[in-house]
Design a protein around this motif. Structure first.
Motif, PDB file in Angstrom:
ATOM      1  N   LYS A  84       0.851  -1.198   0.000  1.00  0.00           N
ATOM      2  CA  LYS A  84       0.000   0.000   0.000  1.00  0.00           C
ATOM      3  C   LYS A  84       0.884   1.243   0.000  1.00  0.00           C
ATOM      4  N   THR A  85       0.768   2.034  -1.063  1.00  0.00           N
ATOM      5  CA  THR A  85       1.704   3.146  -1.266  1.00  0.00           C
ATOM      6  C   THR A  85       1.607   4.231  -0.198  1.00  0.00           C
ATOM      7  N   HIS A  86       0.493   4.309   0.504  1.00  0.00           N
ATOM      8  CA  HIS A  86       0.348   5.344   1.536  1.00  0.00           C
ATOM      9  C   HIS A  86       0.932   4.908   2.882  1.00  0.00           C
ATOM     10  N   ARG A  87       1.366   3.672   2.990  1.00  0.00           N
ATOM     11  CA  ARG A  87       1.896   3.184   4.266  1.00  0.00           C
ATOM     12  C   ARG A  87       3.344   3.643   4.456  1.00  0.00           C
ATOM     13  N   PRO A  88       3.720   4.027   5.675  1.00  0.00           N
ATOM     14  CA  PRO A  88       5.099   4.453   5.917  1.00  0.00           C
ATOM     15  C   PRO A  88       6.145   3.416   5.495  1.00  0.00           C
ATOM     16  N   SER A  89       5.875   2.129   5.700  1.00  0.00           N
ATOM     17  CA  SER A  89       6.868   1.116   5.318  1.00  0.00           C
ATOM     18  C   SER A  89       7.116   1.138   3.810  1.00  0.00           C
ATOM     19  N   HIS A  90       6.091   1.362   3.020  1.00  0.00           N
ATOM     20  CA  HIS A  90       6.240   1.451   1.564  1.00  0.00           C
ATOM     21  C   HIS A  90       7.050   2.694   1.196  1.00  0.00           C
ATOM     22  N   GLU A  91       6.718   3.814   1.808  1.00  0.00           N
ATOM     23  CA  GLU A  91       7.427   5.066   1.535  1.00  0.00           C
ATOM     24  C   GLU A  91       8.908   4.946   1.893  1.00  0.00           C
ATOM     25  N   VAL A  92       9.198   4.324   3.022  1.00  0.00           N
ATOM     26  CA  VAL A  92      10.598   4.162   3.442  1.00  0.00           C
ATOM     27  C   VAL A  92      11.330   3.223   2.483  1.00  0.00           C
ATOM     28  N   VAL A 147       9.771  -8.164   3.712  1.00  0.00           N
ATOM     29  CA  VAL A 147       9.371  -9.335   4.491  1.00  0.00           C
ATOM     30  C   VAL A 147       7.949  -9.089   5.001  1.00  0.00           C
ATOM     31  N   ASN A 148       7.040  -9.976   4.581  1.00  0.00           N
ATOM     32  CA  ASN A 148       5.652  -9.896   5.011  1.00  0.00           C
ATOM     33  C   ASN A 148       4.993 -11.228   4.668  1.00  0.00           C
ATOM     34  N   PRO A 149       4.575 -12.005   5.671  1.00  0.00           N
ATOM     35  CA  PRO A 149       4.004 -13.326   5.366  1.00  0.00           C
ATOM     36  C   PRO A 149       2.774 -13.261   4.460  1.00  0.00           C
ATOM     37  N   ARG A 150       2.013 -12.202   4.545  1.00  0.00           N
ATOM     38  CA  ARG A 150       0.810 -12.048   3.719  1.00  0.00           C
ATOM     39  C   ARG A 150       1.153 -11.877   2.236  1.00  0.00           C
ATOM     40  N   LEU A 151       2.324 -11.323   1.952  1.00  0.00           N
ATOM     41  CA  LEU A 151       2.730 -11.056   0.569  1.00  0.00           C
ATOM     42  C   LEU A 151       3.809 -12.010   0.070  1.00  0.00           C
ATOM     43  N   ALA A 152       4.195 -12.985   0.888  1.00  0.00           N
ATOM     44  CA  ALA A 152       5.299 -13.896   0.533  1.00  0.00           C
ATOM     45  C   ALA A 152       5.052 -14.533  -0.827  1.00  0.00           C
ATOM     46  N   GLY A 153       6.130 -14.577  -1.622  1.00  0.00           N
ATOM     47  CA  GLY A 153       6.048 -15.159  -2.956  1.00  0.00           C
ATOM     48  C   GLY A 153       5.692 -14.147  -4.034  1.00  0.00           C
ATOM     49  N   GLN A 154       5.254 -12.965  -3.644  1.00  0.00           N
ATOM     50  CA  GLN A 154       4.938 -11.915  -4.609  1.00  0.00           C
ATOM     51  C   GLN A 154       6.164 -11.025  -4.818  1.00  0.00           C
ATOM     52  N   GLN A 155       6.005 -10.044  -5.681  1.00  0.00           N
ATOM     53  CA  GLN A 155       7.041  -9.043  -5.928  1.00  0.00           C
ATOM     54  C   GLN A 155       6.576  -7.706  -5.359  1.00  0.00           C
ATOM     55  N   LEU A 156       7.499  -6.966  -4.786  1.00  0.00           N
ATOM     56  CA  LEU A 156       7.213  -5.626  -4.294  1.00  0.00           C
ATOM     57  C   LEU A 156       8.396  -4.731  -4.644  1.00  0.00           C
ATOM     58  N   LEU A 157       8.138  -3.716  -5.428  1.00  0.00           N
ATOM     59  CA  LEU A 157       9.165  -2.755  -5.839  1.00  0.00           C
ATOM     60  C   LEU A 157      10.408  -3.458  -6.399  1.00  0.00           C
ATOM     61  N   GLY A 158      10.142  -4.496  -7.214  1.00  0.00           N
ATOM     62  CA  GLY A 158      11.229  -5.193  -7.893  1.00  0.00           C
ATOM     63  C   GLY A 158      11.935  -6.254  -7.080  1.00  0.00           C
ATOM     64  N   GLU A 159      11.478  -6.518  -5.881  1.00  0.00           N
ATOM     65  CA  GLU A 159      12.107  -7.519  -5.012  1.00  0.00           C
ATOM     66  C   GLU A 159      11.100  -8.600  -4.639  1.00  0.00           C
ATOM     67  N   ALA A 160      11.577  -9.831  -4.517  1.00  0.00           N
ATOM     68  CA  ALA A 160      10.741 -10.920  -4.016  1.00  0.00           C
ATOM     69  C   ALA A 160      10.444 -10.670  -2.547  1.00  0.00           C
ATOM     70  N   VAL A 161       9.220 -10.999  -2.137  1.00  0.00           N
ATOM     71  CA  VAL A 161       8.801 -10.841  -0.742  1.00  0.00           C
ATOM     72  C   VAL A 161       8.932 -12.199  -0.037  1.00  0.00           C
ATOM     73  N   TYR A 162       9.460 -12.172   1.187  1.00  0.00           N
ATOM     74  CA  TYR A 162       9.654 -13.389   1.977  1.00  0.00           C
ATOM     75  C   TYR A 162       8.756 -13.371   3.203  1.00  0.00           C
ATOM     76  N   ALA A 163       8.417 -14.568   3.677  1.00  0.00           N
ATOM     77  CA  ALA A 163       7.503 -14.704   4.816  1.00  0.00           C
ATOM     78  C   ALA A 163       8.136 -14.239   6.120  1.00  0.00           C
ATOM     79  N   ASP A 164       9.421 -14.521   6.298  1.00  0.00           N
ATOM     80  CA  ASP A 164      10.136 -14.077   7.501  1.00  0.00           C
ATOM     81  C   ASP A 164      11.623 -14.025   7.182  1.00  0.00           C
ATOM     82  N   ILE A 165      12.406 -13.512   8.102  1.00  0.00           N
ATOM     83  CA  ILE A 165      13.830 -13.317   7.782  1.00  0.00           C
ATOM     84  C   ILE A 165      14.586 -14.631   7.688  1.00  0.00           C
TER      85      ILE A 165
END
Length: 145
Positions: free
Chosen positions: A27-35, A49-67
């Motif tokens: 969500k582009t309005h969220r501080p984590s996205h802006e940072v 890192v976000n379990p809800r988005l794991a396996g997707q792409q965000l800003l050109g990077e793969a999203v992981y469930a946890d570190i």
């Protein structure tokens, strides 16, 4: 005690290259996205890192469930989580020997910070790198300044 020392903050922000951003949001309005956008624009590699988005792409990077699922080591774990949800990530970061844990503004976990510091981890708490980079006058990575 988590560092607020400007010299230490500057050293962190000029030495770190790869950051795991826990609590990343699409969500582009969220501080984590802006940072994340800001840090990428300044030359940092930011792995979301976000379990809800794991396996997707965000800003050109793969999203992981946890570190623990990250495919490579990171220099810093940045936490955009409610303080009561930080303990597990702090413990994972200690186990993975991540050298720096940065807790965002309002993310305060004194006991978790003490545990991390006792394990040799540098902890920054209740600060935002998006604010500290301009405050410190840190140029983008690779800008040659």
């Amino acid at each position: 005690m988590p560092t607020q020392d400007p010299n230490c903050i500057r050293n962190i922000l000029t030495s770190v290259r790869t950051i795991a951003l826990v609590g990343a949001s699409e969500k582009t309005h969220r501080p984590s996205h802006e940072v994340m956008v800001f840090m990428q624009a300044h030359g940092y590699r930011v792995i979301p890192v976000n379990p809800r988005l794991a396996g997707q792409q965000l800003l050109g990077e793969a999203v992981y469930a946890d570190i623990t699922a990250l495919p490579e080591p990171v220099d810093m774990v940045e936490l955009f989580l409610a303080p009561e949800r930080t303990d597990a990530v702090i413990d994972q970061a200690i186990e993975l020997k991540v050298p720096i844990i940065w807790m965002q503004i309002g993310v305060i976990n004194e006991e978790g910070a003490a545990r991390a510091e006792a394990a040799g981890v540098t902890v920054v708490m209740d600060l935002c790198p998006k604010q500290e980079i301009p405050r410190q006058g840190i140029p983008p990575i690779g800008s040659g300044e």
